[in-house]
Design a protein around this motif. Structure first.
Motif, short mmCIF file in Angstrom:
data_model
loop_
_atom_site.label_atom_id
_atom_site.label_comp_id
_atom_site.label_asym_id
_atom_site.label_seq_id
_atom_site.Cartn_x
_atom_site.Cartn_y
_atom_site.Cartn_z
N LEU A 37 -1.83 -6.61 -2.98
CA LEU A 37 -2.67 -5.83 -2.08
C LEU A 37 -4.14 -6.17 -2.30
O LEU A 37 -4.90 -6.37 -1.35
CB LEU A 37 -2.44 -4.33 -2.31
N GLU A 91 -0.94 -6.74 5.86
CA GLU A 91 0.00 -7.16 4.83
C GLU A 91 1.09 -8.01 5.49
O GLU A 91 1.96 -7.50 6.18
CB GLU A 91 0.64 -5.94 4.16
N ARG A 136 0.83 -1.20 0.00
CA ARG A 136 0.00 0.00 0.00
C ARG A 136 0.86 1.25 0.00
O ARG A 136 0.59 2.22 -0.71
CB ARG A 136 -0.92 -0.01 1.21
#
Length: 496
Positions: A145, A211, A93
């Motif tokens: 993502l 993540e 991100r």
């Protein structure tokens, strides 16, 4: 005496699984979709404004416009290495935010140079190259993502929503861009795209997503990076679905980029003698086909199957360029013919793209997404600058109309990659076997992360191999009873 309480570690609250009807109720998805929609709107304006800077302000030739298009796509030749590098980064991100900010800063250099009277073709080439490089990194970061945002059952639906936003930008933004160019000049109009990247970065900054840290590479950095890049390409080449889709996309990309957006603007300006406002309006009206295609792609895939929808789109996408080649006569007739051709092009590209993106996502393991994306970028997008340069040479030697006919004939041939592959027999993603997740036992972290994936492919030939994938008389995939649906993701931008 009371014993002190040992604090329990806090774990993130798991997100509620999404269904196809609940994507809009998921805040991270809404923010991500809005970020992409805003950025796409700005991109469409620049796609009108930047070529008009070259054509109108700097009097660029067909070859120079082709070079501008080629430089914008040239960084994709590094995609195979950049994808491997992105795979080693945890904060995907953050990478997306940084690339948005870089592109905003680079684009703002154009109106500033215009105010000082120093805009040159060299600067335009540099802007195209740098924004293209940032775009490749962003594309590789987006794949993993999005895998954290959208569940497998919503692949086609999510792809349809992202593609609809992109298509809507083709409808409205070119007309707005053409009007802004006439009112403010092309360099000043580029400010809108720069602001769209800033807005995209702001929206992405508000997303919270888990993540996981990637495995740590072992060995020297550069050899490990190159090894990972090689493994990503090898995985694509070995996989029957990815191999056929890469061949099809690469072929259609090469031929359609013989007449990229810049060349079409040149055709409308120099051959059809349309004004900038008319050019933007024509492309915008024609782009309603993309919106219709994005919205109807899920229905088409349910009716005739995902694989056959891909094949139909592969033909319908390039064929209408032959219609554009015969445009002429009064301005209204020329604009109508060009707009009609672009309507059909947009319809075909979205039928092709929404379904193929979903299919590619379904057969790609989580640990290889950035590398597979990078490998695709290098080959599939890497031919775009070659196509643009070839288109410039072709247009210079034989004219723009002959170039458009070549696009139609050569592009349709891309379907030949699909016909002998498993793709036309695939009716739905739910029928696909589970994706082969690379196993890491016995390996150093990221030593050869696809080795286990290859082993799984050798055992089952990915259950999609030329020998193992069989279709019944109805065209549906026969799969063993233990096979399950596949996990994760797609991308907002098209493969083509």
């Amino acid at each position: 005496m009371r014993r002190p309480r040992t604090p329990r570690p806090r774990t993130p609250r798991p997100r509620t699984p999404l269904s196809e009807t609940s994507l809009w109720r998921d805040r991270p998805f809404r923010l991500t979709w809005t970020s992409g929609a805003v950025s796409q709107f700005g991109d469409r304006i620049s796609e009108v404004a930047v070529p008009l800077i070259a054509v109108g302000l700097l009097d660029a030739s067909a070859a120079q416009v082709a070079l501008l298009t080629a430089l914008a796509w040239a960084p994709n030749l590094l995609g195979i290495v950049l994808g491997a590098w992105v795979d080693g980064r945890r904060r995907k991100r953050r990478l997306l935010i940084v690339t948005d900010l870089v592109r905003a800063g680079v684009l703002l250099s154009l109106p500033l140079a215009y105010l000082w009277g120093t805009v040159t073709l060299g600067q335009l080439y540099a802007v195209a190259l740098l924004t293209g490089l940032a775009g490749v990194v962003a594309g590789c970061a987006w794949q993993p993502l999005f895998a954290r945002l959208v569940p497998p059952s919503s692949y086609v639906d999510a792809n349809s929503k992202f593609s609809a936003a992109r298509s809507a930008s083709f409808v409205a933004a070119p007309a707005v861009g053409g009007g802004l160019v006439q009112a403010l000049s092309a360099p000043v109009t580029v400010v809108v795209d720069a602001l769209s990247f800033l807005a995209s970065a702001l929206l992405l900054g508000r997303i919270t997503v888990d993540e996981p840290a990637p495995p740590v590479r072992t060995g020297a950095a550069v050899p490990a990076l190159l090894r990972d890049a090689r493994d990503g390409l090898a995985f694509v080449v070995r996989h029957p679905v990815l191999r056929a889709s890469l061949g099809c996309c690469t072929t259609v990309n090469f031929f359609t980029f013989l007449a990229g957006t810049g060349m079409v603007v040149l055709f409308a300006d120099r051959v059809l003698h349309l004004s900038p406002g008319a050019i933007g309006l024509t492309l915008g009206i024609g782009a309603t086909g993309s919106l219709v295609g994005a919205l109807t792609a899920p229905r088409l895939s349910r009716r005739i199957g995902v694989g056959r929808a891909v094949a139909v789109g592969a033909v319908l996408f390039p064929a209408p360029y032959a219609l554009a080649a015969v445009a002429g006569g009064p301005a209204w007739a020329a604009a109508g013919c060009l707009g009609g051709a672009y309507f059909l092009v947009g319809l075909g590209v979205m039928w092709f793209d929404v379904n193929l993106n979903s299919l590619q996502t379904a057969v790609t393991p989580d640990g290889l997404r950035s590398r597979v994306t990078g490998a695709f970028s290098t080959v599939n997008y890497g031919v775009r600058p070659l196509g643009a340069l070839a288109g410039g040479a072709l247009a210079t030697a034989f004219g723009l109309r002959a170039t458009l006919v070549t696009v139609a004939v050569g592009g349709v041939l891309s379907v030949l990659w699909l016909l002998p592959s498993p793709i036309p027999g695939i009716r739905s993603l739910a029928e696909l076997p589970a994706e082969p997740t690379p196993r890491t036992a016995g390996l150093g972290p990221l030593d050869n992360p696809v080795q286990a994936g290859f082993a799984a492919q050798r055992d089952a030939d990915v259950e999609l191999g030329d020998r193992d994938l069989q279709t019944d008389r109805t065209g549906e995939i026969d799969r063993p009873p233990h096979d399950s649906a596949i996990t994760h993701r797609a991308e907002p931008g098209p493969r083509v």
